[in-house]
Motif scaffolding. Structure first.
Motif, PDB file in Angstrom:
ATOM      1  N   GLN A 117       0.763  -0.953  -0.018  1.00 42.31           N
ATOM      2  CA  GLN A 117      -0.235   0.229  -0.134  1.00 42.31           C
ATOM      3  C   GLN A 117       0.819   1.401   0.099  1.00 42.31           C
ATOM      4  N   PHE A 118       1.899   1.668   0.900  1.00 43.21           N
ATOM      5  CA  PHE A 118       2.589   2.338   0.612  1.00 43.21           C
ATOM      6  C   PHE A 118       3.330   2.414  -0.825  1.00 43.21           C
ATOM      7  N   PHE A 119       3.949   1.591  -1.246  1.00 46.94           N
ATOM      8  CA  PHE A 119       4.657   1.813  -2.970  1.00 46.94           C
ATOM      9  C   PHE A 119       3.472   2.102  -3.666  1.00 46.94           C
ATOM     10  N   ASN A 120       2.030   1.864  -4.012  1.00 47.56           N
ATOM     11  CA  ASN A 120       1.197   2.444  -4.813  1.00 47.56           C
ATOM     12  C   ASN A 120       0.774   3.840  -4.006  1.00 47.56           C
ATOM     13  N   GLY A 121       0.578   3.906  -2.502  1.00 44.24           N
ATOM     14  CA  GLY A 121       0.291   5.527  -3.154  1.00 44.24           C
ATOM     15  C   GLY A 121       1.967   6.797  -3.472  1.00 44.24           C
ATOM     16  N   ALA A 122       2.664   5.853  -3.276  1.00 43.09           N
ATOM     17  CA  ALA A 122       3.971   6.981  -4.170  1.00 43.09           C
ATOM     18  C   ALA A 122       3.416   7.131  -5.566  1.00 43.09           C
ATOM     19  N   ALA A 123       2.186   6.658  -5.624  1.00 40.16           N
ATOM     20  CA  ALA A 123       2.187   7.766  -7.117  1.00 40.16           C
ATOM     21  C   ALA A 123       2.176   8.823  -7.436  1.00 40.16           C
ATOM     22  N   GLY A 124       2.940   9.373  -8.063  1.00 41.09           N
ATOM     23  CA  GLY A 124       2.066  10.750  -8.412  1.00 41.09           C
ATOM     24  C   GLY A 124       3.698  12.362  -7.630  1.00 41.09           C
ATOM     25  N   THR A 139       8.666   0.489  -8.969  1.00 41.73           N
ATOM     26  CA  THR A 139      10.269  -1.433  -9.462  1.00 41.73           C
ATOM     27  C   THR A 139       9.830  -1.839  -8.367  1.00 41.73           C
ATOM     28  N   CYS A 140      10.568  -1.448  -6.496  1.00 40.06           N
ATOM     29  CA  CYS A 140      10.165  -1.775  -5.785  1.00 40.06           C
ATOM     30  C   CYS A 140       8.853  -3.200  -4.549  1.00 40.06           C
ATOM     31  N   LEU A 169       8.612  -6.381  -4.299  1.00 38.15           N
ATOM     32  CA  LEU A 169       7.862  -7.362  -3.675  1.00 38.15           C
ATOM     33  C   LEU A 169       7.072  -8.308  -4.011  1.00 38.15           C
ATOM     34  N   GLN A 170       6.050  -7.572  -4.697  1.00 39.00           N
ATOM     35  CA  GLN A 170       4.992  -8.391  -5.106  1.00 39.00           C
ATOM     36  C   GLN A 170       4.980 -10.212  -5.087  1.00 39.00           C
ATOM     37  N   ALA A 171       6.399 -10.550  -6.121  1.00 37.48           N
ATOM     38  CA  ALA A 171       6.629 -11.515  -6.229  1.00 37.48           C
ATOM     39  C   ALA A 171       7.141 -12.394  -5.107  1.00 37.48           C
ATOM     40  N   SER A 172       7.648 -11.855  -4.194  1.00 36.84           N
ATOM     41  CA  SER A 172       8.678 -12.105  -2.907  1.00 36.84           C
ATOM     42  C   SER A 172       6.780 -12.007  -2.274  1.00 36.84           C
ATOM     43  N   LEU A 173       6.279 -11.770  -1.660  1.00 36.55           N
ATOM     44  CA  LEU A 173       5.117 -12.154  -1.431  1.00 36.55           C
ATOM     45  C   LEU A 173       4.653 -13.252  -1.480  1.00 36.55           C
ATOM     46  N   THR A 174       4.641 -13.566  -3.484  1.00 42.31           N
ATOM     47  CA  THR A 174       3.693 -14.391  -3.316  1.00 42.31           C
ATOM     48  C   THR A 174       4.111 -15.968  -2.839  1.00 42.31           C
ATOM     49  N   ASN A 175       5.660 -16.053  -2.552  1.00 45.85           N
ATOM     50  CA  ASN A 175       6.575 -17.449  -2.652  1.00 45.85           C
ATOM     51  C   ASN A 175       6.393 -17.336  -1.362  1.00 45.85           C
ATOM     52  N   LEU A 176       6.798 -16.752  -0.447  1.00 44.18           N
ATOM     53  CA  LEU A 176       6.732 -16.081   0.856  1.00 44.18           C
ATOM     54  C   LEU A 176       5.342 -17.036   1.422  1.00 44.18           C
ATOM     55  N   HIS A 228      15.383  -6.054   1.900  1.00 44.76           N
ATOM     56  CA  HIS A 228      15.465  -5.466   0.565  1.00 44.76           C
ATOM     57  C   HIS A 228      14.148  -4.095   0.682  1.00 44.76           C
ATOM     58  N   VAL A 229      13.062  -4.290   1.417  1.00 47.29           N
ATOM     59  CA  VAL A 229      12.266  -3.194   1.548  1.00 47.29           C
ATOM     60  C   VAL A 229      12.123  -2.075   2.590  1.00 47.29           C
ATOM     61  N   GLN A 230      12.649  -2.592   3.215  1.00 48.21           N
ATOM     62  CA  GLN A 230      13.179  -1.756   4.425  1.00 48.21           C
ATOM     63  C   GLN A 230      13.958  -0.263   3.748  1.00 48.21           C
ATOM     64  N   THR A 231      14.950  -0.867   2.503  1.00 46.33           N
ATOM     65  CA  THR A 231      16.109  -0.046   2.071  1.00 46.33           C
ATOM     66  C   THR A 231      15.358   0.482   0.829  1.00 46.33           C
ATOM     67  N   CYS A 232      14.349   0.096   0.077  1.00 51.10           N
ATOM     68  CA  CYS A 232      13.485   0.494  -0.648  1.00 51.10           C
ATOM     69  C   CYS A 232      12.124   1.204  -0.372  1.00 51.10           C
ATOM     70  N   VAL A 233      11.631   1.431   1.249  1.00 47.97           N
ATOM     71  CA  VAL A 233      10.835   2.496   1.636  1.00 47.97           C
ATOM     72  C   VAL A 233      12.125   3.902   1.909  1.00 47.97           C
ATOM     73  N   GLY A 234      13.033   3.438   2.811  1.00 50.52           N
ATOM     74  CA  GLY A 234      13.713   5.063   2.768  1.00 50.52           C
ATOM     75  C   GLY A 234      14.258   6.138   1.313  1.00 50.52           C
ATOM     76  N   LEU A 235      14.309   5.268   0.664  1.00 50.47           N
ATOM     77  CA  LEU A 235      14.803   5.502  -0.541  1.00 50.47           C
ATOM     78  C   LEU A 235      13.320   6.030  -1.532  1.00 50.47           C
ATOM     79  N   VAL A 236      12.513   6.070  -1.463  1.00 53.94           N
ATOM     80  CA  VAL A 236      11.011   5.925  -1.882  1.00 53.94           C
ATOM     81  C   VAL A 236      10.827   7.488  -0.917  1.00 53.94           C
ATOM     82  N   THR A 237      10.694   7.173   0.170  1.00 58.84           N
ATOM     83  CA  THR A 237      10.512   8.536   1.322  1.00 58.84           C
ATOM     84  C   THR A 237      10.875   9.670   0.330  1.00 58.84           C
TER      85      THR A 237
END
Length: 519
Positions: free
Chosen positions: A361-368, A377-378, A382-389, A405-414
């Motif tokens: 939801q966080f990544f979806n909310g970063a649109a715009g 990209t993140c 993540l979606q592929a990993s969630l399916t596997n997990l 990986h996701v925490q690093t992505c969240v930091g970059l996007v923020t």
């Protein structure tokens, strides 16, 4: 190196003197029923009807002391991972990556992938890399954390993951009592991990499941001889497994080629498929070429201490697959050994599971926002990993890797989404100037430390644009901050909102890039 073997007496007593770069490691084992060796009572010593002869030997890459190569195709390029000391003066085994040229049997100058000491290790070596169906790479390697006086049992198998095969997570412990790993994907998608035990010469196989890090069984392989530094691959066209192994106790030493229908019970397809081409030459650490079934890579040296290895290749006049097919015609199916019961499954905490699902939801909310491209990209990864997990009931190790990986992505996007470009012109005055009779206030100037940091950071961002793993982010940061820094410089570095905002943005960018690079 790790392969000098002496045979003492008529009894089967091995003393494996292992030098993992300037460190002596050793073990002793006997041939009794309790020795822990795989005696291969059902293994066949079958020489294929069709055998291969080398058409020549050629150096692939030279360095101070390099060996333990493995190969994978990445983006259409044959890539070699290997370990050792590439440069003179190195004191810690390091893992390297090099692009190679099929048909020419040569590889480009390499570069180090993981900072051994910064990652908390004394030695990292013996890499093998798989590309996982979920879209990421996993590397298995030997690691030693003991600072000195390394002995055999200090070696363990670790793993790291990567989205691109270049930038890797910090190695994490996988199995404490095996080393010199080999790995392949089974037809059902499970990872089969092989390695020599640190308490004896036997080779064991772990089924690591589809994540590659969740063991479900451990079985000692059944082979006609004792091997170390094995390389294993599943050959779909044959419906069988192939192995290259360094034969323990042979004089001169040699590399054998073996086949198996189940990955556990092995037979020799061709003995001495690679052997020394002269006196006092030692061959070791073989590797398959995924693009050429006629090619074998290996390390060799003339050093009696087993050091100063170089990586070589040989091309056979008959493909390994043809040799394996001929050998398999005479190999009867053998029952698979009973696996050891799997350890209790480790399930990730609900907090970690919730964090990862909420991150979508966080990544979806970063649109715009300015972070939209990075977020997309993140989110895809993540979606592929969630399916596997989810399919594996959230195993601890794989979940922890994804979380990193996701925490690093969240930091970059923020950092990107919150960035507001510093103003390039001062805001309009809101109050009338003081009367002429009042002396003007002393100009406020940003501290020298701030000026120096921004100047140095811009140079760092400019250089980072050339690094593949962070180039896109570095370019975005550099292009956004450059006008603001130039304006501040031309105005004599006035203190205030402009310099503060610029400082916040640039420091966030630099921190994210350094985190990604592991600096």
């Amino acid at each position: 190196m790790k392969n000098a073997l002496a045979i003492i007496g008529a009894a089967l007593v091995f003393i494996l003197s292992i030098s993992f770069q300037n460190c002596s490691e050793g073990f002793r084992a006997d041939s009794s029923a309790n020795s822990g060796f795989a005696k291969s009572l059902g293994g066949a010593n079958l020489i294929a009807a069709s055998t291969a002869a080398p058409t020549g030997y050629a150096p692939a890459l030279s360095g101070n002391d390099i060996y333990s190569s493995s190969f994978i195709i990445q983006g259409g390029t044959l890539v070699m991972y290997f370990g050792g000391w590439y440069l003179d003066g190195e004191t810690h085994d390091t893992i390297y990556r090099s692009a190679c040229h099929p048909g020419l049997s040569i590889c480009d100058a390499p570069y180090a992938l993981i900072d051994t000491v910064a990652s908390g290790f004394n030695l990292l070596n013996d890499p093998v890399v798989l590309y996982m169906p979920a879209g990421y790479y996993i590397m298995y390697m030997t690691g030693v954390t003991a600072p000195s006086n390394v002995v055999e049992t200090d070696n363990s198998t670790y793993y790291a993951t990567s989205w691109d095969g270049i930038t890797w997570s910090k190695p994490a412990l996988l199995e404490a009592d095996i080393w010199v790993p080999a790995a392949t994907l089974a037809p059902n998608g499970d990872v089969l991990l092989y390695g020599n035990t640190t308490s004896g010469a036997s080779v064991v196989q772990y089924n690591m499941g589809p994540s590659g890090v969740s063991p479900t069984s451990r079985i000692a392989i059944n082979a006609p001889n004792f091997y170390i530094n094995v390389a294993v691959q599943y050959q779909a066209s044959l419906g069988a497994y192939e192995m290259l192994g360094e034969l323990l106790g042979s004089d001169p030493n040699q590399i054998d080629f073996l086949v198996s229908k189940d990955g556990i019970n092995w037979s020799i397809a061709q003995s001495a498929v690679v052997r020394p081409q002269g006196a006092n030459i030692h061959v070791r650490t073989p590797a398959f070429d995924p693009a050429d079934p006629n090619m074998i890579y290996f390390a060799q040296t003339t050093d009696p201490e087993g050091e100063h290895n170089q990586i070589w290749s040989t091309r056979l006049d008959t493909s390994l697959d043809a040799i394996a097919a001929a050998a398999l015609q005479g190999v009867a199916a053998t029952p698979i050994a009973t696996p050891v019961p799997p350890p209790p499954a480790c399930v990730a905490s609900s907090a970690d599971q919730n964090y990862l699902t909420t991150a979508v939801q966080f990544f979806n909310g970063a649109a715009g926002t300015a972070g939209a491209s990075q977020a997309a990209t993140c989110n895809s990864n993540l979606q592929a990993s969630l399916t596997n997990l989810g399919a594996q009931n959230w195993p601890c190790a794989a979940t922890a890797t994804t979380l990193q990986h996701v925490q690093t992505c969240v930091g970059l996007v923020t950092a990107l989404a919150n960035h507001t470009a510093a103003p390039t012109t001062p805001p309009p005055a809101t109050t009338a100037p003081p009367p002429a009779t009042v002396a003007p206030p002393v100009a406020c100037q940003a501290p020298a430390a701030t000026q120096n940091y921004l100047t140095t950071a811009m140079s760092y961002l400019s250089t980072a644009r050339q690094v593949a793993s962070v180039g896109s982010l570095a370019s975005q940061c550099y292009n956004a901050a450059s006008p603001a820094v130039n304006t501040l410089q031309s105005q004599g570095w006035p203190c205030g909102t402009a310099v503060d905002e610029t400082m916040d943005y640039v420091s966030t960018c630099v921190g994210s890039i350094k985190s990604t690079l592991g600096q």
